[in-house]
Design a protein around this motif. Structure first.
Motif, mmCIF file in Angstrom:
data_model
loop_
_atom_site.group_PDB
_atom_site.id
_atom_site.type_symbol
_atom_site.label_atom_id
_atom_site.label_comp_id
_atom_site.label_asym_id
_atom_site.label_seq_id
_atom_site.Cartn_x
_atom_site.Cartn_y
_atom_site.Cartn_z
ATOM 1 N N LEU A 50 -8.867 -47.268 -28.726
ATOM 2 C CA LEU A 50 -9.216 -48.048 -29.907
ATOM 3 C C LEU A 50 -9.910 -49.352 -29.529
ATOM 4 O O LEU A 50 -10.899 -49.753 -30.158
ATOM 5 N N ILE A 51 -9.412 -50.017 -28.513
ATOM 6 C CA ILE A 51 -10.023 -51.274 -28.064
ATOM 7 C C ILE A 51 -11.480 -51.024 -27.658
ATOM 8 O O ILE A 51 -12.376 -51.806 -28.000
ATOM 9 N N GLU A 52 -11.727 -49.936 -26.954
ATOM 10 C CA GLU A 52 -13.094 -49.623 -26.532
ATOM 11 C C GLU A 52 -13.994 -49.343 -27.729
ATOM 12 O O GLU A 52 -15.164 -49.742 -27.751
ATOM 13 N N ILE A 53 -13.464 -48.670 -28.752
ATOM 14 C CA ILE A 53 -14.236 -48.375 -29.962
ATOM 15 C C ILE A 53 -14.586 -49.664 -30.699
ATOM 16 O O ILE A 53 -15.728 -49.861 -31.139
ATOM 17 N N ILE A 54 -13.606 -50.545 -30.837
ATOM 18 C CA ILE A 54 -13.831 -51.813 -31.537
ATOM 19 C C ILE A 54 -14.849 -52.665 -30.791
ATOM 20 O O ILE A 54 -15.755 -53.261 -31.399
ATOM 21 N N ILE A 55 -14.734 -52.724 -29.468
ATOM 22 C CA ILE A 55 -15.669 -53.520 -28.673
ATOM 23 C C ILE A 55 -17.080 -52.952 -28.774
ATOM 24 O O ILE A 55 -18.058 -53.690 -28.952
ATOM 25 N N VAL A 75 -14.135 -59.614 -34.756
ATOM 26 C CA VAL A 75 -13.946 -58.561 -33.758
ATOM 27 C C VAL A 75 -12.860 -58.986 -32.769
ATOM 28 O O VAL A 75 -11.952 -58.214 -32.441
ATOM 29 N N ARG A 76 -12.933 -60.227 -32.296
ATOM 30 C CA ARG A 76 -11.935 -60.739 -31.345
ATOM 31 C C ARG A 76 -10.551 -60.827 -31.988
ATOM 32 O O ARG A 76 -9.538 -60.557 -31.351
ATOM 33 N N ARG A 77 -10.528 -61.210 -33.262
ATOM 34 C CA ARG A 77 -9.235 -61.333 -33.963
ATOM 35 C C ARG A 77 -8.559 -59.968 -34.091
ATOM 36 O O ARG A 77 -7.355 -59.843 -33.897
ATOM 37 N N ILE A 78 -9.340 -58.955 -34.400
ATOM 38 C CA ILE A 78 -8.788 -57.603 -34.531
ATOM 39 C C ILE A 78 -8.304 -57.101 -33.174
ATOM 40 O O ILE A 78 -7.253 -56.452 -33.069
ATOM 41 N N LEU A 79 -9.042 -57.394 -32.120
ATOM 42 C CA LEU A 79 -8.617 -56.984 -30.779
ATOM 43 C C LEU A 79 -7.290 -57.645 -30.408
ATOM 44 O O LEU A 79 -6.413 -57.000 -29.807
ATOM 45 N N SER A 339 -6.572 -70.201 -28.597
ATOM 46 C CA SER A 339 -5.652 -69.360 -27.812
ATOM 47 C C SER A 339 -4.687 -68.608 -28.720
ATOM 48 O O SER A 339 -4.188 -67.540 -28.348
ATOM 49 N N GLU A 340 -4.422 -69.153 -29.909
ATOM 50 C CA GLU A 340 -3.538 -68.474 -30.866
ATOM 51 C C GLU A 340 -4.274 -67.385 -31.638
ATOM 52 O O GLU A 340 -3.662 -66.405 -32.070
ATOM 53 N N LEU A 341 -5.582 -67.550 -31.793
ATOM 54 C CA LEU A 341 -6.363 -66.611 -32.597
ATOM 55 C C LEU A 341 -6.923 -65.443 -31.794
ATOM 56 O O LEU A 341 -7.024 -64.323 -32.308
ATOM 57 N N TYR A 342 -7.310 -65.705 -30.533
ATOM 58 C CA TYR A 342 -8.018 -64.702 -29.752
ATOM 59 C C TYR A 342 -7.390 -64.535 -28.374
ATOM 60 O O TYR A 342 -6.750 -65.449 -27.852
#
Length: 349
Positions: A50-55, A75-79, A339-342
């Motif tokens: 999933l991480i690879e798909i999102i990236i 995108v970073r927040r979802i990861l 650092s809290e968000l990403y």
């Protein structure tokens, strides 16, 4: 990339590019909806898949709109959410012997490379959907959580200057006006002159408002209590990309030691930074015919090279305070919020 997924991503790119989706917030919502669709419908088994798909899909969007930092932010927040939910779901399996070794490795890992995301966790997808639903609610209330703080930062008899038109600043001032009496001076914001619309809206809300020519900002600044503006993007170092002209008002405020307050929904806070040698690529340019010079004088146009930047870079040392949907902070505190968000491994996708 799956053909159907490719078509969906391409459609979002077209919708943004051709103006079907406008405004940072609407672009953020559309990006979240796309990523949520990928989580629901893409062919993945493990968190790593999933991480690879999102990236992969996220990079496609980021490359299409390099100046829309909010896309990369989401995108970073979802990861980050995927990683957090994976760890939580795996932890729930801690009583099962098959997971003991992998769980121990996961929880004691000091670096991302040491974390094993290849374990299949069937409960991950529903957990992610629930978390994303919560995140969507957070986005919906983002502006409201900022505007309700207005009475804490605006005092009666304040004289506030702002630049052009920002919907968030407009609502912030209107909220404060419900309990405080103050004056607002709106710089017209050439060449778009959207400050005229801003001043009209504030006047209709019974706020004492004066429309100001941009070239008078510096002269009137000594009378101002505080300057309040919005931002398109705020960088990790506290500098910001704001509508062209905000750099001038920020420098005038700094010269006279007037506080500059920036309203910042956290989806606009980027882990990326900007260096002086990169600032030419930090903005986009509109046609000089859009209010800068007249197209009727063809002879003049042949001899003039004109630039009409859409954004300015405002350095962090010109900013006094950010007001976010999670409270207020100085520019030096941005790194903690980031650092809290990403996740650090996603800063550079």
């Amino acid at each position: 990339m799956d053909k159907m997924m490719d078509e969906i991503v391409s459609k979002l790119v077209k919708d943004i590019r051709y103006g079907e989706i406008k405004g940072t917030y609407n672009i953020v919502v559309a990006t979240i909806n796309l990523l949520k669709y990928l989580i629901n419908n893409a062919n993945w088994i493990t968190a790593k898949d999933l991480i690879e798909i999102i990236i992969l899909n996220g990079k496609h969007l980021i490359d299409a709109f390099p100046l829309e930092a909010s896309i990369g932010n989401m995108v970073r927040r979802i990861l980050k959410i995927i990683r957090e939910e994976y760890m939580l779901e795996l932890k729930k399996k801690s009583d099962e012997s098959d997971f003991q070794e992998s769980l121990h490795k996961l929880l004691t890992a000091e670096a991302e490379d040491d974390v094993d995301f290849n374990i299949s966790v069937p409960s991950l997808k529903p957990s992610l959907i629930d978390r994303l639903n919560e995140f969507e609610l957070e986005l919906e209330t983002c502006s409201e959580n900022i505007t309700k703080l207005a009475p804490e930062y605006i005092e009666s008899n304040d004289i506030i200057m702002t630049f052009g038109k920002s919907t968030l600043v407009e609502e912030f001032l209107k909220t404060a006006a419900a309990t405080k009496s103050f004056e607002v001076i709106v710089a017209e914001g050439g060449p778009s002159l959207r400050g005229i619309e801003m001043a009209s809206s504030l006047s209709e809300a019974k706020i004492q408002t004066t429309l100001l020519s941009d070239d008078l900002m510096f002269a009137l600044m000594p009378k101002i209590s505080k300057v309040i503006i919005g931002a398109h993007t705020v960088m990790s170092n506290g500098g910001l990309r704001a509508i062209s002209g905000c750099g001038t008002i920020a420098r005038a405020a700094k010269y006279y030691s007037i506080p500059l307050i920036v309203l910042l929904p956290l989806y606009k806070l980027s882990p990326l930074s900007v260096c002086s040698y990169k600032q030419d690529g930090f903005t986009k340019y509109a046609s000089p015919l859009s209010g800068v010079i007249s197209g009727a004088n063809a002879a003049l146009l042949e001899r003039v090279e004109a630039y009409n930047p859409v954004y300015n870079y405002v350095p962090s040392d010109l900013v006094t305070l950010f007001i976010t949907n999670m409270g207020s902070n100085e520019p030096s505190c941005n790194h903690k919020l980031i650092s809290e968000l990403y996740h650090p491994n996603d800063y550079k996708l």
